[in-house]
Design an enzyme around this catalytic site. Structure first.
Site, PDB file in Angstrom:
ATOM      1  N   PHE A  80       0.822  -1.216   0.000  1.00 27.66           N
ATOM      2  CA  PHE A  80       0.000   0.000   0.000  1.00 27.66           C
ATOM      3  C   PHE A  80       0.855   1.265   0.000  1.00 27.66           C
ATOM      4  O   PHE A  80       0.386   2.308  -0.453  1.00 27.66           O
ATOM      5  CB  PHE A  80      -0.829   0.083   1.295  1.00 27.66           C
ATOM      6  CG  PHE A  80      -1.947  -0.895   1.425  1.00 27.66           C
ATOM      7  CD1 PHE A  80      -3.141  -0.700   0.753  1.00 27.66           C
ATOM      8  CD2 PHE A  80      -1.821  -2.011   2.253  1.00 27.66           C
ATOM      9  CE1 PHE A  80      -4.189  -1.597   0.907  1.00 27.66           C
ATOM     10  CE2 PHE A  80      -2.863  -2.907   2.408  1.00 27.66           C
ATOM     11  CZ  PHE A  80      -4.056  -2.702   1.730  1.00 27.66           C
ATOM     12  N   ALA A 132       2.491   4.475  -0.293  1.00 29.43           N
ATOM     13  CA  ALA A 132       2.639   5.411  -1.415  1.00 29.43           C
ATOM     14  C   ALA A 132       2.069   6.759  -1.006  1.00 29.43           C
ATOM     15  O   ALA A 132       1.243   6.835  -0.104  1.00 29.43           O
ATOM     16  CB  ALA A 132       1.882   4.908  -2.640  1.00 29.43           C
ATOM     17  N   TYR A 183       0.215  11.315  -9.968  1.00 26.55           N
ATOM     18  CA  TYR A 183      -0.145  10.247  -9.019  1.00 26.55           C
ATOM     19  C   TYR A 183      -0.601   8.990  -9.771  1.00 26.55           C
ATOM     20  O   TYR A 183      -0.095   7.884  -9.531  1.00 26.55           O
ATOM     21  CB  TYR A 183      -1.252  10.745  -8.075  1.00 26.55           C
ATOM     22  CG  TYR A 183      -2.014   9.624  -7.412  1.00 26.55           C
ATOM     23  CD1 TYR A 183      -1.419   8.865  -6.411  1.00 26.55           C
ATOM     24  CD2 TYR A 183      -3.311   9.306  -7.816  1.00 26.55           C
ATOM     25  CE1 TYR A 183      -2.109   7.822  -5.826  1.00 26.55           C
ATOM     26  CE2 TYR A 183      -4.006   8.271  -7.232  1.00 26.55           C
ATOM     27  CZ  TYR A 183      -3.394   7.516  -6.240  1.00 26.55           C
ATOM     28  OH  TYR A 183      -4.072   6.480  -5.675  1.00 26.55           O
ATOM     29  N   ARG A 213     -19.689   8.683  -8.846  1.00 25.81           N
ATOM     30  CA  ARG A 213     -18.557   7.795  -8.581  1.00 25.81           C
ATOM     31  C   ARG A 213     -19.047   6.457  -8.039  1.00 25.81           C
ATOM     32  O   ARG A 213     -20.176   6.320  -7.593  1.00 25.81           O
ATOM     33  CB  ARG A 213     -17.616   8.409  -7.527  1.00 25.81           C
ATOM     34  CG  ARG A 213     -16.978   9.721  -7.924  1.00 25.81           C
ATOM     35  CD  ARG A 213     -15.919   9.535  -9.010  1.00 25.81           C
ATOM     36  NE  ARG A 213     -15.235  10.791  -9.306  1.00 25.81           N
ATOM     37  CZ  ARG A 213     -15.698  11.713 -10.145  1.00 25.81           C
ATOM     38  NH1 ARG A 213     -16.854  11.540 -10.791  1.00 25.81           N
ATOM     39  NH2 ARG A 213     -15.000  12.823 -10.354  1.00 25.81           N
TER      40      ARG A 213
HETATM   41  C1  UD1 Z   1      -9.881  11.158  -6.178  1.00 22.96           C
HETATM   42  C2  UD1 Z   1      -8.675  11.276  -7.058  1.00 22.96           C
HETATM   43  C3  UD1 Z   1      -8.254   9.904  -7.515  1.00 22.96           C
HETATM   44  C4  UD1 Z   1      -7.972   9.009  -6.322  1.00 22.96           C
HETATM   45  C5  UD1 Z   1      -9.199   8.968  -5.442  1.00 22.96           C
HETATM   46  C6  UD1 Z   1      -8.839   8.231  -4.181  1.00 22.96           C
HETATM   47  C7  UD1 Z   1      -8.792  13.449  -8.226  1.00 22.96           C
HETATM   48  C8  UD1 Z   1      -9.037  14.124  -9.507  1.00 22.96           C
HETATM   49  N1  UD1 Z   1      -8.975  12.124  -8.209  1.00 22.96           N
HETATM   50  O1  UD1 Z   1     -10.981  10.622  -6.932  1.00 22.96           O
HETATM   51  O2  UD1 Z   1      -7.080  10.011  -8.286  1.00 22.96           O
HETATM   52  O3  UD1 Z   1      -7.639   7.701  -6.748  1.00 22.96           O
HETATM   53  O4  UD1 Z   1      -9.598  10.299  -5.076  1.00 22.96           O
HETATM   54  O5  UD1 Z   1      -9.905   8.221  -3.295  1.00 22.96           O
HETATM   55  O6  UD1 Z   1      -8.437  14.058  -7.232  1.00 22.96           O
HETATM   56  N2  UD1 Z   1     -16.450  16.366  -4.371  1.00 22.96           N
HETATM   57  C9  UD1 Z   1     -17.155  17.497  -3.967  1.00 22.96           C
HETATM   58  N3  UD1 Z   1     -16.701  18.183  -2.877  1.00 22.96           N
HETATM   59  C10 UD1 Z   1     -15.593  17.806  -2.146  1.00 22.96           C
HETATM   60  C11 UD1 Z   1     -14.870  16.635  -2.559  1.00 22.96           C
HETATM   61  C12 UD1 Z   1     -15.325  15.944  -3.684  1.00 22.96           C
HETATM   62  O7  UD1 Z   1     -18.157  17.878  -4.585  1.00 22.96           O
HETATM   63  O8  UD1 Z   1     -15.237  18.486  -1.161  1.00 22.96           O
HETATM   64  C13 UD1 Z   1     -16.937  15.563  -5.521  1.00 22.96           C
HETATM   65  C14 UD1 Z   1     -15.962  15.460  -6.675  1.00 22.96           C
HETATM   66  O9  UD1 Z   1     -16.142  16.511  -7.574  1.00 22.96           O
HETATM   67  C15 UD1 Z   1     -16.359  14.093  -7.262  1.00 22.96           C
HETATM   68  C16 UD1 Z   1     -16.822  13.287  -6.045  1.00 22.96           C
HETATM   69  O10 UD1 Z   1     -17.147  14.268  -5.048  1.00 22.96           O
HETATM   70  O11 UD1 Z   1     -17.470  14.243  -8.128  1.00 22.96           O
HETATM   71  C17 UD1 Z   1     -15.748  12.355  -5.502  1.00 22.96           C
HETATM   72  O12 UD1 Z   1     -14.569  13.096  -5.255  1.00 22.96           O
HETATM   73  P1  UD1 Z   1     -13.318  12.468  -4.477  1.00 22.96           P
HETATM   74  O13 UD1 Z   1     -13.790  11.808  -3.237  1.00 22.96           O
HETATM   75  O14 UD1 Z   1     -12.301  13.555  -4.327  1.00 22.96           O
HETATM   76  O15 UD1 Z   1     -12.797  11.308  -5.417  1.00 22.96           O
HETATM   77  P2  UD1 Z   1     -12.356  11.348  -6.964  1.00 22.96           P
HETATM   78  O16 UD1 Z   1     -12.172  12.723  -7.449  1.00 22.96           O
HETATM   79  O17 UD1 Z   1     -13.291  10.479  -7.723  1.00 22.96           O
END
Ligand code: UD1
Length: 327
Positions: free
Chosen positions: A72, A74, A140, A220
């Site tokens: 893990f 990283a 990343y 997601r």
């Molecule tokens: C992110 C990373 C991805 C990583 C994964 C690990 C990016 C672009 N991608 O994925 O590389 O493997 O985390 O968990 O950073 N959101 C909000 N408000 C917030 C946070 C998130 O609206 O404060 C939304 C985002 O726009 C997205 C969803 O929630 O639509 C999920 O976001 P997040 O949990 O950050 O994951 P990923 O972006 O899918």
């Protein structure tokens, strides 16, 4: 059977360590504690060291009679990887390569590796399959893909075999709510929702409501961290029984929007999640979820928990420990 777990003091690592022990294996955790928490390791054997430290890894393998590894350790902050790529290439790629070389010289040739769905970038279609093209959009993600490829070459040139697990969105806390994510070190949605619902931030920022999705917010595939942990055990069993190297998605196959996460949190907590719609976050894709048929067919693995389990375990964990493991 003894399993070496690098990064076993982190969020997914600590919960997986506990699950691996519960499955009947002995473990030894190796972690620098730069981002992990000693407390999260509990009474599991622990070595504070870097995976690149060949002497420490060799000593650990010999002293504990290590047969197999879950890797893990990283760095995982997407934004930081773009600001400081060298830090990510050195730690993730070079560190892993040194680890594999040490393992090889010690005769340890089974590795389960924590990869990410971020290797797909913006997918051309959903659900995403393992055979779909990779197109990393961050340093990343590129480091994770480089490590997958490194393992692929070890498999072709030596007896080393590996399972690369491409995680979708890991979320939630351990079933007993004693291990979870530290929101101070996370940019991810669920910890931020918890921070807002528990009154530790003024409001959750919803990054865009103009995506081409049913409610306009990002979609997601949220996978419960305990289900993710059990996928690692299935992968270890696959390798221990002579299975070939493989790369698998690990998700639920279901997409959930940001507004659906907020609604589930309000229903489960009985409290409002203060939130405001802001601009899209740079680099975010509109929607992505997994085709997980390969991991089901190959390992017989199925996610057993649902979105409500993710939210209720995260809520229980964060309610008790607003400061994470150190709080
Ligand atoms: C992110 C990373 C991805 C990583 C994964 C690990 C990016 C672009 N991608 O994925 O590389 O493997 O985390 O968990 O950073 N959101 C909000 N408000 C917030 C946070 C998130 O609206 O404060 C939304 C985002 O726009 C997205 C969803 O929630 O639509 C999920 O976001 P997040 O949990 O950050 O994951 P990923 O972006 O899918």
């Amino acid at each position: 059977m003894t399993t070496l777990i690098t990064g076993g003091a982190g969020y997914i690592g600590s919960i997986t360590t506990r699950a691996i022990r519960a499955s009947g294996r002995a473990v030894v955790v190796l972690d620098t504690l730069e981002n992990g928490h000693r407390k999260a390791v509990g009474d599991a054997p622990f070595v504070q060291a870097d995976v690149a430290d060949a002497d420490a890894v060799r000593r650990t393998v010999e002293e504990h009679g290590v047969d197999e590894v879950v890797h893990f350790a990283a760095y995982k902050a997407v934004g930081e990887s773009m600001a400081n790529p060298g830090k990510y290439f050195a730690n993730n790629v070079t560190g892993s390569q040194r680890l594999f070389e040490t393992l090889r010289s010690c005769g340890v040739d089974r590795v389960v590796f924590s990869s990410t769905a971020a290797v797909y970038g913006t997918p051309a279609r959903v659900p995403v399959r393992e055979s779909d093209p990779t197109d990393c959009e961050s340093v990343y993600a590129e480091t994770k893909l480089m490590i997958e490829k490194t393992l692929g070459w070890y498999a072709r040139t030596s007896t080393m075999r590996s399972v690369c697990l491409r995680y979708f969105n890991a979320a939630g806390a351990s079933d007993d709510a004693t291990l979870g994510e530290d929101w101070r070190f996370s940019e991810n949605l669920v910890p931020h929702v918890m921070k807002a619902v528990l009154g530790h931030s003024p409001a959750l920022k919803v990054f865009g409501n103009d995506y081409p999705t049913p409610d306009g917010t990002g979609v997601r595939d949220y996978i419960h961290v305990e289900d993710l942990a059990s996928a690692h055990i299935a992968a270890l069993d696959h390798l221990a029984s002579g299975g070939a190297s493989v790369t698998c998605n690990v998700g639920t196959g279901q997409g959930t929007s940001v507004l659906e996460i907020i609604a589930a949190t309000e229903r489960i907590s009985g409290r409002k999640v203060p939130h405001q719609i802001v601009a899209r976050r740079a680099g975010d894709v509109s929607e992505v979820w997994a085709d997980s048929s390969l991991v089901r067919d190959l390992f017989g693995w199925e996610p057993r928990r649902h979105l409500d389990d993710i939210i209720s375990s995260a809520y229980a964990w964060h309610s008790g420990r607003p400061g994470g493991h150190r709080g």
